[in-house]
Design an enzyme around this catalytic site. Structure first.
Site, PDB file in Angstrom:
ATOM      1  N   THR A  13       0.819  -1.221   0.000  1.00 49.65           N
ATOM      2  CA  THR A  13       0.000   0.000   0.000  1.00 49.65           C
ATOM      3  C   THR A  13       0.847   1.263   0.000  1.00 49.65           C
ATOM      4  O   THR A  13       0.482   2.272  -0.608  1.00 49.65           O
ATOM      5  CB  THR A  13      -0.928   0.002   1.240  1.00 49.65           C
ATOM      6  OG1 THR A  13      -1.774  -1.135   1.148  1.00 49.65           O
ATOM      7  CG2 THR A  13      -1.782   1.250   1.319  1.00 49.65           C
ATOM      8  N   SER A  58       1.487  -7.502  -1.381  1.00 50.45           N
ATOM      9  CA  SER A  58       2.193  -8.585  -0.679  1.00 50.45           C
ATOM     10  C   SER A  58       1.376  -9.868  -0.595  1.00 50.45           C
ATOM     11  O   SER A  58       1.901 -10.905  -0.194  1.00 50.45           O
ATOM     12  CB  SER A  58       2.658  -8.144   0.705  1.00 50.45           C
ATOM     13  OG  SER A  58       1.619  -8.154   1.630  1.00 50.45           O
ATOM     14  N   SER A  59       0.104  -9.829  -0.989  1.00 50.06           N
ATOM     15  CA  SER A  59      -0.651 -11.096  -1.067  1.00 50.06           C
ATOM     16  C   SER A  59      -0.086 -11.976  -2.181  1.00 50.06           C
ATOM     17  O   SER A  59      -0.366 -13.180  -2.233  1.00 50.06           O
ATOM     18  CB  SER A  59      -2.127 -10.839  -1.353  1.00 50.06           C
ATOM     19  OG  SER A  59      -2.543  -9.657  -0.785  1.00 50.06           O
ATOM     20  N   THR A 277       0.133 -23.024  19.310  1.00 51.35           N
ATOM     21  CA  THR A 277      -1.201 -22.760  19.834  1.00 51.35           C
ATOM     22  C   THR A 277      -1.979 -21.764  18.972  1.00 51.35           C
ATOM     23  O   THR A 277      -1.383 -20.881  18.350  1.00 51.35           O
ATOM     24  CB  THR A 277      -1.146 -22.237  21.279  1.00 51.35           C
ATOM     25  OG1 THR A 277      -2.488 -21.917  21.705  1.00 51.35           O
ATOM     26  CG2 THR A 277      -0.290 -20.994  21.410  1.00 51.35           C
TER      27      THR A 277
HETATM   28  N1  ASP Z   1      -2.704  -5.647   0.347  1.00 47.39           N
HETATM   29  C1  ASP Z   1      -1.635  -4.769   0.787  1.00 47.39           C
HETATM   30  C2  ASP Z   1      -0.347  -5.556   0.764  1.00 47.39           C
HETATM   31  O1  ASP Z   1      -0.110  -6.333   1.648  1.00 47.39           O
HETATM   32  C3  ASP Z   1      -1.925  -4.235   2.144  1.00 47.39           C
HETATM   33  C4  ASP Z   1      -0.871  -3.300   2.693  1.00 47.39           C
HETATM   34  O2  ASP Z   1       0.156  -3.030   2.115  1.00 47.39           O
HETATM   35  O3  ASP Z   1      -1.074  -2.797   3.794  1.00 47.39           O
HETATM   36  O4  ASP Z   1       0.437  -5.398  -0.147  1.00 47.39           O
END
Ligand code: ASP
Length: 347
Positions: A13, A58-59, A277
Site C-alpha cells: 500500500t 504482498s498477497s 497454539t
Molecule cells: N494488500 C496490501 C499488501 O499487503 C496491504 C498493505 O500493504 O497494507 O500489499
C-alpha cells in the site's frame, strides 16, 4: 560518515495509487514514492534503492520473492550500514520471519515497513514509517556498532522482532503486535530502544545466507468437529514433509483414539508435526494437559511460543537446508533467530 542505507522496495500500500477507472489500489513505482517524501532529504543519508519490477501487493509474495530480497541484502551486505524493506502489510510478518532464518549471522539492521494508507494520501502513515525505519537502520551505539542486528518490523509506534510479530489489524495504524515478546523500541517524540530485548550478536562472523526453502509444508487447524476422514486426507497430502498443527490453549488436541492414531501414523511415515497454539498469547506446554501430552507421546514437536508465521517459515528453512526429519525436529525446538522462548511447565 553519512549512513549508507539500501531500500528494497517490493510494493504494498505504501507505494500504491488509486486506479482512476476501478478506484482499486494498485502498486506504483519507486520514483513516485520518493517524490512524495521530500523530507527524506533532510536526513542527510546516502540512500540507494532496488525495486521489484513490477512492485507487488504482498498477497502475491512467494518464496522466490523472499529469495530476491535476501539476495538484495546479501549481495550488498558489506556496502551498506543498514537495510529498509518496503513491503505490504498482509504478509509482512511471514517475510520478516523467513528473512530472519535465511540471513544467518545477521549483524546489521534489516527494517521492514509499509503503511495502511498510500504515501500520496494526506493522512498517510507511510511517510512517518519510512523516515523512522531509515533512522533505525542508521542508528548506532556509542561504540559505533549498529543498534539493531536483526530483522525487525517498524510500524507506527513500535519496532518488533520480525519473527515474533503478527499483523493484528486491517485498518489500525498500529497494525502489528508481538504477543510473546516485548517491543524492541517505542516510537514517540524519540526512538527509545529496549536494549535488553534487542538481539545481541557480536560473533564477528560473515553473513551466512541460505536461500533454499522447501515448500512441502502446510498448516492443519484443529476445531471441534474436525472429522477423521478430512484430517487423514490432509496428513496424506502428496509430498508433505512438515505440518504446523494449530492446537488449542497450551498445545492441546482431542484425546480420542482416531485423532492420536492419525497423528502418530503420519509421524511414523516421517512427517514432521509441529505444535503451535491458536491462542494469540502464551505457548505450548505439552505436559500440562492430557491432550498435549498425547501429542508429545505421538512424536509431535513443541513449537513453544512461536507465531504461526515463524513456525511455517522455520520449517521451510530447515527442510531447505537438506536436514533429515530428526534434525529438523531437534532444531525446531531451539531458537535460531530469537523466535521462541521455552515456556517452563507450571505446576
Ligand atoms: N494488500 C496490501 C499488501 O499487503 C496491504 C498493505 O500493504 O497494507 O500489499
Amino acid at each position: 560518515m553519512k549512513p549508507h542505507i539500501l531500500i528494497v522496495y517490493t510494493g504494498g500500500t505504501i507505494g500504491m495509487i488509486e486506479d482512476p477507472e476501478t478506484k482499486a489500489l494498485r502498486p506504483f513505482d519507486f520514483t513516485h514514492l520518493m517524490e512524495n517524501v521530500p523530507k527524506i532529504r533532510m536526513l542527510d543519508y546516502d540512500i540507494d534503492n532496488i525495486q521489484f519490477h513490477p512492485p507487488i501487493d504482498s498477497s502475491d509474495m512467494d518464496v522466490s520473492h523472499w529469495q530476491t530480497i535476501a539476495h538484495s541484502i546479501a549481495d550488498n551486505y558489506d556496502a551498506y550500514d543498514g537495510f529498509v524493506v518496503l513491503h505490504g502489510t498482509d504478509t509482512m510478518a511471514y517475510t520478516a520471519s523467513a528473512l530472519s532464518f535465511m540471513l544467518g549471522n545477521l549483524c546489521k539492521p534489516v527494517i521492514i515497513t509499509g503503511s495502511q494508507l498510500p504515501i500520496g494520501e494526506v493522512r498517510t502513515d507511510g511517510e512517518e514509517n519510512l523516515i523512522t525505519a531509515l533512522q533505525i537502520a542508521a542508528a548506532r551505539n556509542v561504540s559505533g556498532s549498529p543498534t539493531v542486528r536483526e530483522v525487525a518490523i517498524l510500524f507506527e509506534n513500535y519496532l518488533w522482532r520480525g519473527n515474533r510479530a503478527t499483523k493484528r489489524s486491517a485498518d489500525n495504524f498500529n497494525a502489528f503486535k508481538s504477543n510473546n515478546y516485548p517491543a524492541l523500541a517505542k516510537i514517540g517524540l524519540g526512538i527509545t530502544f529496549d536494549f535488553d530485548a534487542l538481539r545481541k550478536i557480536h560473533n564477528g562472523m560473515p553473513l551466512d545466507p541460505n536461500f533454499e526453502l522447501d515448500t512441502h509444508v502446510m498448516p492443519i487447524d484443529l476445531f471441534p468437529g474436525l472429522n477423521e476422514h478430512l484430517l487423514r486426507y490432509q496428513l496424506a497430502a502428496p509430498d508433505v514433509r512438515g505440518v504446523v498443527l494449530r492446537t488449542y490453549g497450551a498445545g492441546n488436541g482431542p484425546t480420542g483414539g482416531w485423532f492420536i492414531d492419525a497423528i502418530r501414523e503420519a509421524v511414523d511415515r516421517g512427517v514432521v508435526i509441529l505444535n503451535v497454539t491458536q491462542c494469540v498469547n502464551g505457548g505450548v506446554q505439552t505436559s500440562r494437559y492430557m491432550g498435549g501430552d498425547y501429542l508429545r507421546a505421538a512424536g509431535v514437536v513443541s513449537g513453544h511460543d512461536m507465531t504461526f508465521e515463524a513456525a511455517i517459515t522455520k520449517m521451510m528453512y530447515l527442510f531447505g537446508l537438506g536436514l533429515d526429519a530428526d534434525e529438523v525436529k531437534r532444531r525446531l525446538g531451539v531458537s535460531i533467530a530469537g523466535e521462541l522462548t521455552v515456556i517452563p511447565h507450571r505446576k
